[in-house]
Motif scaffolding. Structure first.
Motif, mmCIF file in Angstrom:
data_model
loop_
_atom_site.group_PDB
_atom_site.id
_atom_site.type_symbol
_atom_site.label_atom_id
_atom_site.label_comp_id
_atom_site.label_asym_id
_atom_site.label_seq_id
_atom_site.Cartn_x
_atom_site.Cartn_y
_atom_site.Cartn_z
ATOM 1 N N ASP A 181 0.778 -1.022 0.160
ATOM 2 C CA ASP A 181 -0.027 0.095 -0.069
ATOM 3 C C ASP A 181 0.815 1.105 0.038
ATOM 4 O O ASP A 181 1.963 1.349 0.043
ATOM 5 C CB ASP A 181 -0.871 0.051 1.421
ATOM 6 C CG ASP A 181 -2.165 0.897 1.137
ATOM 7 O OD1 ASP A 181 -2.126 1.393 -0.151
ATOM 8 O OD2 ASP A 181 -2.803 1.178 2.133
ATOM 9 N N PRO A 184 -2.618 7.267 1.409
ATOM 10 C CA PRO A 184 -2.925 7.616 3.107
ATOM 11 C C PRO A 184 -3.322 6.217 3.636
ATOM 12 O O PRO A 184 -3.940 5.953 4.691
ATOM 13 C CB PRO A 184 -4.138 8.339 2.897
ATOM 14 C CG PRO A 184 -5.037 8.034 1.715
ATOM 15 C CD PRO A 184 -3.772 7.595 0.814
ATOM 16 N N PHE A 185 -2.953 5.014 3.092
ATOM 17 C CA PHE A 185 -2.827 3.654 3.574
ATOM 18 C C PHE A 185 -4.371 3.479 3.995
ATOM 19 O O PHE A 185 -4.560 2.508 5.029
ATOM 20 C CB PHE A 185 -2.054 3.510 5.032
ATOM 21 C CG PHE A 185 -0.596 4.174 4.866
ATOM 22 C CD1 PHE A 185 0.154 3.206 4.036
ATOM 23 C CD2 PHE A 185 -0.189 5.197 5.346
ATOM 24 C CE1 PHE A 185 1.486 3.448 4.033
ATOM 25 C CE2 PHE A 185 1.514 5.499 5.258
ATOM 26 C CZ PHE A 185 1.974 4.681 4.296
ATOM 27 N N ALA A 186 -5.527 3.562 3.249
ATOM 28 C CA ALA A 186 -6.748 3.126 3.623
ATOM 29 C C ALA A 186 -6.869 1.520 3.554
ATOM 30 O O ALA A 186 -7.487 1.095 4.293
ATOM 31 C CB ALA A 186 -7.524 3.679 2.537
ATOM 32 N N PHE A 187 -6.225 0.939 2.581
ATOM 33 C CA PHE A 187 -6.233 -0.615 2.388
ATOM 34 C C PHE A 187 -5.514 -1.027 3.765
ATOM 35 O O PHE A 187 -5.837 -2.197 4.394
ATOM 36 C CB PHE A 187 -5.550 -0.958 1.461
ATOM 37 C CG PHE A 187 -5.500 -2.537 1.338
ATOM 38 C CD1 PHE A 187 -6.462 -3.238 1.167
ATOM 39 C CD2 PHE A 187 -4.303 -3.111 1.203
ATOM 40 C CE1 PHE A 187 -6.310 -4.714 1.007
ATOM 41 C CE2 PHE A 187 -4.023 -4.515 1.569
ATOM 42 C CZ PHE A 187 -5.109 -5.314 1.203
ATOM 43 N N ARG A 189 -4.715 0.017 6.568
ATOM 44 C CA ARG A 189 -5.472 0.232 8.069
ATOM 45 C C ARG A 189 -6.649 -0.598 7.984
ATOM 46 O O ARG A 189 -7.055 -1.235 9.074
ATOM 47 C CB ARG A 189 -5.878 1.857 7.992
ATOM 48 C CG ARG A 189 -4.613 2.801 8.196
ATOM 49 C CD ARG A 189 -5.199 4.293 8.456
ATOM 50 N NE ARG A 189 -3.913 4.966 8.985
ATOM 51 C CZ ARG A 189 -3.386 6.003 8.105
ATOM 52 N NH1 ARG A 189 -3.857 6.425 7.030
ATOM 53 N NH2 ARG A 189 -2.677 6.788 8.815
ATOM 54 N N SER A 190 -7.503 -0.854 7.009
ATOM 55 C CA SER A 190 -8.578 -1.607 7.045
ATOM 56 C C SER A 190 -8.007 -3.133 7.251
ATOM 57 O O SER A 190 -8.923 -3.914 7.853
ATOM 58 C CB SER A 190 -9.372 -1.569 5.665
ATOM 59 O OG SER A 190 -8.596 -2.328 4.515
ATOM 60 N N ALA A 259 -10.007 3.336 11.084
ATOM 61 C CA ALA A 259 -10.263 2.416 10.205
ATOM 62 C C ALA A 259 -11.227 1.583 10.713
ATOM 63 O O ALA A 259 -11.162 1.152 12.037
ATOM 64 C CB ALA A 259 -9.206 1.800 9.676
ATOM 65 N N ARG A 260 -12.257 1.028 10.011
ATOM 66 C CA ARG A 260 -13.297 -0.098 10.656
ATOM 67 C C ARG A 260 -13.006 -1.556 10.009
ATOM 68 O O ARG A 260 -12.544 -1.266 8.611
ATOM 69 C CB ARG A 260 -14.530 0.504 10.407
ATOM 70 C CG ARG A 260 -14.851 1.712 10.882
ATOM 71 C CD ARG A 260 -14.647 1.771 12.528
ATOM 72 N NE ARG A 260 -15.502 1.013 13.314
ATOM 73 C CZ ARG A 260 -15.220 0.720 14.601
ATOM 74 N NH1 ARG A 260 -14.296 1.273 15.291
ATOM 75 N NH2 ARG A 260 -16.216 -0.275 15.292
ATOM 76 N N SER A 270 -6.282 -5.092 -2.946
ATOM 77 C CA SER A 270 -5.289 -4.061 -2.738
ATOM 78 C C SER A 270 -5.136 -3.065 -3.807
ATOM 79 O O SER A 270 -5.576 -3.461 -4.777
ATOM 80 C CB SER A 270 -4.111 -4.759 -2.162
ATOM 81 O OG SER A 270 -3.549 -5.685 -3.326
#
Length: 281
Positions: A181, A184-187, A189-190, A259-260, A270
């Protein structure tokens, strides 16, 4: 010098090449659609060329006392680099390798055969389907290194998948994953949120430049029910040619932020790597 001849073949999931390393006898690079997937030295299975593979190897070295045999489930096969490493460093281990690309498995076994008595069983199957059918409490370690092309498939990125991984592990077992990743690291963090909803302990290993958002890159996720020896891991990562940071505890919770967990119906692959991130041409 390696005088072997390159091999190229279209397999089930892409155009696959095995290329000899001119600097190391009987060492090979595996690529799929131009993206490096694995590196294997048949004479020295403990040699891990890729940075992420060395990090996974360091974790495998610390999850149990040195030399102790383990039962390991590998999701994603490549050229069987890590199964060979475990067989060499932990003789007597029993390992299952699940790879969706049957043609890739056949090519690797044909050109880069496993040593006799390695204790490695190969299975051409989907990783999630295999995991769901596997007996509960049947593995000491699950290693996930599954990429469809250069992306982790969506059905391996949900909290339901994380629960299946936890079910297959023994109480003291450890889950490892190679992920990729960028900020902003959305993947990323999820994925941490998924496994944090299922496991008590989380650790993330990555180069400082990746964590600071300077470039796209690999990160190793560790999930377990029991504490991980982060001090030993930090020493190993600091001594590597390309040092990595070991994040855990409060620092990792801050990284995860709000993150959830992601459910199956909302899961996505990814992110696509930027041009040139992993390709060798």
């Amino acid at each position: 010098m390696n005088d072997s001849i390159p091999v190229a073949r279209t397999t089930d999931r892409g155009f696959t090449k095995l290329m000899p390393d001119v600097d190391r006898t009987r060492a090979w690079l595996l690529t799929v659609d131009g993206a490096p997937q694995s590196y294997v030295d048949l004479d020295d299975p403990e040699h891990l060329e890729f940075e992420y593979a060395r990090r996974l190897g360091h974790v495998l070295d610390t999850v149990a006392e040195a030399g102790r045999a383990m039962e390991v489930l590998h999701l994603g096969g490549g050229a069987l680099t890590l199964p060979r490493y475990v067989a060499a460093t932990r003789p007597g281990s029993r390992q299952d390798v699940v790879e969706a690309d049957r043609g890739l498995l056949e090519l690797v076994v044909e050109c880069l055969p496993l040593p006799a008595g390695a204790g490695i069983a190969l299975h051409a199957a989907d990783a999630r389907a295999w995991l769901e059918a596997a007996p509960a409490g049947s593995a000491d370690v699950v290693v996930a290194d599954v990429f469809g092309g250069s992306r982790v498939p969506a059905h391996l990125t949900s909290v339901e998948y994380a629960r299946q991984a936890a079910r297959v592990l023994r109480g003291g077992g450890v889950y490892l994953a190679n992920l990729a990743d960028a900020a902003p690291f959305a993947f990323l963090r999820s994925q941490l949120a998924n496994f944090g909803a299922v496991f008590e302990e989380l650790v993330l290993i990555a180069e400082p430049g990746v964590l600071r958002g300077r470039r796209f890159g690999n990160a190793v996720l560790i999930a377990a029910h029991e504490p991980v020896d982060t001090a030993a891991l930090a020493r190993l990562m600091a001594g590597d040619a390309f040092p990595a940071r070991v994040e855990h505890g409060a620092a990792l919770r801050e990284f995860i932020g709000g993150a959830r967990p992601v459910r199956d119906e909302d899961a996505v692959p990814s992110p696509e790597p930027p041009d040139g991130a992993f390709s060798i041409g």
